[in-house]
Motif scaffolding. Structure first.
Motif, PDB file in Angstrom:
ATOM      1  N   VAL A   1      76.904  58.351  33.379  1.00 42.76           N
ATOM      2  CA  VAL A   1      76.110  57.360  33.591  1.00 42.76           C
ATOM      3  C   VAL A   1      75.869  56.331  32.529  1.00 42.76           C
ATOM      4  O   VAL A   1      75.312  55.130  33.039  1.00 42.76           O
ATOM      5  N   ARG A   2      76.134  56.635  31.356  1.00 44.59           N
ATOM      6  CA  ARG A   2      76.049  55.654  30.441  1.00 44.59           C
ATOM      7  C   ARG A   2      77.237  54.973  29.897  1.00 44.59           C
ATOM      8  O   ARG A   2      78.313  55.876  29.564  1.00 44.59           O
ATOM      9  N   PRO A   3      77.518  53.831  29.519  1.00 47.16           N
ATOM     10  CA  PRO A   3      76.540  52.748  29.629  1.00 47.16           C
ATOM     11  C   PRO A   3      76.479  51.953  30.958  1.00 47.16           C
ATOM     12  O   PRO A   3      76.007  50.853  31.016  1.00 47.16           O
ATOM     13  N   PHE A   4      77.130  52.611  31.899  1.00 47.42           N
ATOM     14  CA  PHE A   4      77.532  51.530  33.290  1.00 47.42           C
ATOM     15  C   PHE A   4      76.745  51.973  34.541  1.00 47.42           C
ATOM     16  O   PHE A   4      76.582  50.985  35.193  1.00 47.42           O
ATOM     17  N   ALA A   5      76.109  53.017  34.659  1.00 50.18           N
ATOM     18  CA  ALA A   5      75.636  53.253  36.006  1.00 50.18           C
ATOM     19  C   ALA A   5      74.514  52.358  36.557  1.00 50.18           C
ATOM     20  O   ALA A   5      74.398  52.212  37.834  1.00 50.18           O
ATOM     21  N   ALA A   6      73.712  51.797  35.555  1.00 46.80           N
ATOM     22  CA  ALA A   6      72.665  51.071  36.125  1.00 46.80           C
ATOM     23  C   ALA A   6      72.931  49.456  35.804  1.00 46.80           C
ATOM     24  O   ALA A   6      72.451  48.414  35.800  1.00 46.80           O
ATOM     25  N   THR A   7      74.652  49.106  35.961  1.00 43.75           N
ATOM     26  CA  THR A   7      74.748  47.804  35.940  1.00 43.75           C
ATOM     27  C   THR A   7      75.485  47.398  37.075  1.00 43.75           C
ATOM     28  O   THR A   7      75.652  48.158  38.033  1.00 43.75           O
ATOM     29  N   ASP A   8      75.540  46.004  37.236  1.00 47.80           N
ATOM     30  CA  ASP A   8      76.170  45.634  38.496  1.00 47.80           C
ATOM     31  C   ASP A   8      77.589  45.786  38.900  1.00 47.80           C
ATOM     32  O   ASP A   8      77.960  46.535  39.813  1.00 47.80           O
ATOM     33  N   THR A   9      78.361  45.781  37.534  1.00 42.54           N
ATOM     34  CA  THR A   9      79.786  46.330  37.730  1.00 42.54           C
ATOM     35  C   THR A   9      79.889  47.870  37.916  1.00 42.54           C
ATOM     36  O   THR A   9      80.882  48.148  38.511  1.00 42.54           O
ATOM     37  N   GLY A  10      79.024  48.427  37.300  1.00 44.67           N
ATOM     38  CA  GLY A  10      78.984  49.943  37.522  1.00 44.67           C
ATOM     39  C   GLY A  10      78.465  50.233  38.899  1.00 44.67           C
ATOM     40  O   GLY A  10      78.370  51.562  39.194  1.00 44.67           O
TER      41      GLY A  10
END
Ligand code: SF4
Ligand code: SF4
Lengths: 207, 305
Positions: free
Chosen positions: B162-171
């Protein structure tokens, strides 16, 4: 095109060029100047107790030009890359990536010969470069024996029960190392990438 | 069933070693969920979490560059990987190639050594994000023929999934960093019980645990202790390194702290394979867990044959 500051001399304890050099040469370092020393990173760090300084203090030391102390700090080696600090930093500073970049510099400039992480990294990269894939047995053996023959055997034996259980569970195979067919291609790509980095460093040093 | 969606699959090194059971069970359940996996031809290592140290930043970046260039040759399908470290590196490099002209130029100069090229027009996605966003819980539930009723599961997500991408648009914006819910949702979709479990994203020590476990045993202890305290039968995780660390070091923790841990650590995809009524060995790969998930094996036996 960004300009690259001259690599700071290693002899001085306080090298005020060092901060600028890190900003420009360490991946993500350009955001370091935004650090407001709030301590959210160190406070979120699961392994902070095993670190001499922690990221917040280390970043302050970079600004103070303490090159030697920074590059010999165990903070860069004990980071587990959990990315807690990165997602929490109010200034969106890529803390983990900066620590990774510092690790690369520390090894390249000979500051970390005895670090287990550095030794492990060496074993790991050997496997990547030769086979295109990593073989856990190879990496582990190479790593253990980097401590010397006796210590290598000791560590190997200590972990034998785990290795045997892994073999039994079918998760450690006994044949030749796995390899990518294109391992030679990969080596050519890596060689080119190394050449580019060297070229850029030489250009930087001239300015 | 609707047409399967095709993904270019990057299994990563752990698929041939410590996490063969993740790869095997994922490949088994994928077709049931409308996922078609086409492996990247002759993929290489992503560099994991230490490649940059000895290799340097650009050589490390170029490792993923080659994989992406090879994937692009096979088409424009999204690249899917189930390994946290593979995802972190491959997704991270892909975004950098997309957004940073200088990186794109340098990676392509490197790839040029063997006439490869990649312009950053693929998306790299984590298997769990694909399960959440493309497949959906309803479809997972729809495949359950052998609900894991009564199995108590501690959902341990770990860090890099989940870190650092799960809460990003590309993630794919598929969950939060501190209290992700997707794993518990998978567990519940399989008919099992997701126990109250706090250290969902506590760190297992990652690769530091592999070579300096003396520094990190206490971190793993916390992860196991909370699962035991919650009365869990198994710990479930999406991450190869988490699975290995949390399983492998229980005996060392017992020795060091006088505990008596022996709790199985399985992948979510193994749970799904059993819940979908598939074979315990061939599909769920339960024989590959060092600490045998006996209750799960028993449940799989119910539907065998
Ligand atoms: S959290 Fe960010 S701003 Fe705060 S001290 Fe750490 S790096 Fe600096
Ligand atoms: S990524 Fe490293 S420095 Fe940041 S919180 Fe995790 S262990 Fe600490």
């Amino acid at each position: 095109m960004r300009t690259i500051a001259a690599a700071p001399a290693g002899s001085r304890t306080y090298d005020l060029n060092f901060a600028r050099w890190v900003y420009q040469n360490v991946d993500g370092g350009d955001r370091l100047s935004l650090c407001m020393q709030c301590g959210m990173c160190s406070g979120s760090c699961p392994i902070g107790t095993a670190m001499d300084h922690g990221p917040r203090k280390l970043f302050m030391m970079i600004r103070a030009g303490m090159k030697e102390a920074v590059l010999t700090s165990d903070t860069i080696w004990n980071c587990t890359q959990c990315y807690n600090c990165v997602v929490r930093c109010p200034r969106q500073i890529p803390v983990t990536n900066i620590l990774q970049g510092l690790a690369t510099v520390a090894v390249r400039e000979g500051y970390a010969p005895e670090q287990p992480t550095a030794k492990f990294a060496k074993a790991f990269w050997f496997s990547v470069k030769h086979f295109g894939r990593t073989d856990e047995r190879l990496v582990t053996a190479f790593f253990y024996f980097s401590f010397g023959l006796v210590e290598g055997i000791k560590r190997g034996l200590a972990n034998l029960p785990i290795a045997l259980r892994m073999i039994k569970a079918g998760r450690m195979h006994l044949g030749a190392p796995h390899r990518a067919k294109g391992a030679a291609d990969l080596r050519a790509i890596i060689a080119k990438a190394e050449e580019i980095e060297k070229r850029e460093r030489a250009q930087g040093a001239q300015q | 069933m609707s047409e399967p969606k095709k993904y270019t699959y990057y299994p990563g090194c752990s698929s041939q070693a410590s996490a063969t059971h993740l790869d095997q069970s994922l490949r088994a359940v994928a077709p049931k969920l409308g996922i078609e996996l086409e492996e990247i031809d002759d993929w290489n290592c992503c560099g994991a979490s230490v490649g940059h140290v000895e290799g340097g930043t650009l050589p490390q970046t170029a490792l993923s560059g080659r994989n992406l260039a090879k994937a692009r040759k096979q088409g424009t399908s999204d690249v899917l990987t189930a390994c946290a470290a593979c995802y972190l590196n491959t997704h991270g490099v892909n975004e950098k190639i997309k957004n940073d002209v200088r990186t794109r130029k340098r990676v392509n100069e490197s790839l040029g050594a063997v006439d490869l090229n990649y312009e950053g027009d693929l998306n790299v996605r984590h298997a769990c994000e694909v399960l959440v966003n493309d497949v959906g819980l309803e479809k997972i539930k729809g495949q359950v023929k052998n609900p894991l009723t009564g199995l108590k599961v501690a959902g341990y997500v770990g860090c890099q999934t989940v870190r650092p991408f799960a809460a990003t648009d590309t993630g794919g914006n598929y969950d939060t960093y501190d209290q992700p819910e997707f794993l518990d949702n998978f567990v519940k979709a399989c008919g099992a019980e997701a126990v109250e479990y706090d250290p969902k994203t506590s760190c297992c020590g990652g690769s530091v645990s592999v070579y300096s476990p003396d520094k990190t045993l206490h971190l793993i202890k916390k992860i196991v202790q909370a699962a035991v305290d919650a009365g869990a039968d198994v710990i479930a995780t999406p991450c190869p390194l988490c699975q290995q660390n949390v399983e492998m070091y229980q005996s060392a923790i017992n020795k060091e702290f006088g505990t008596n841990f022996n709790i199985p650590v399985v992948f979510y995809s193994q749970l799904m394979a059993v819940a979908f009524g598939m074979d315990a060995k061939k599909d769920a790969a339960l024989d590959q867990n060092m600490i045998k998930p006996l209750k799960l094996v028993e449940m799989a036996r119910k539907t065998a044959g």
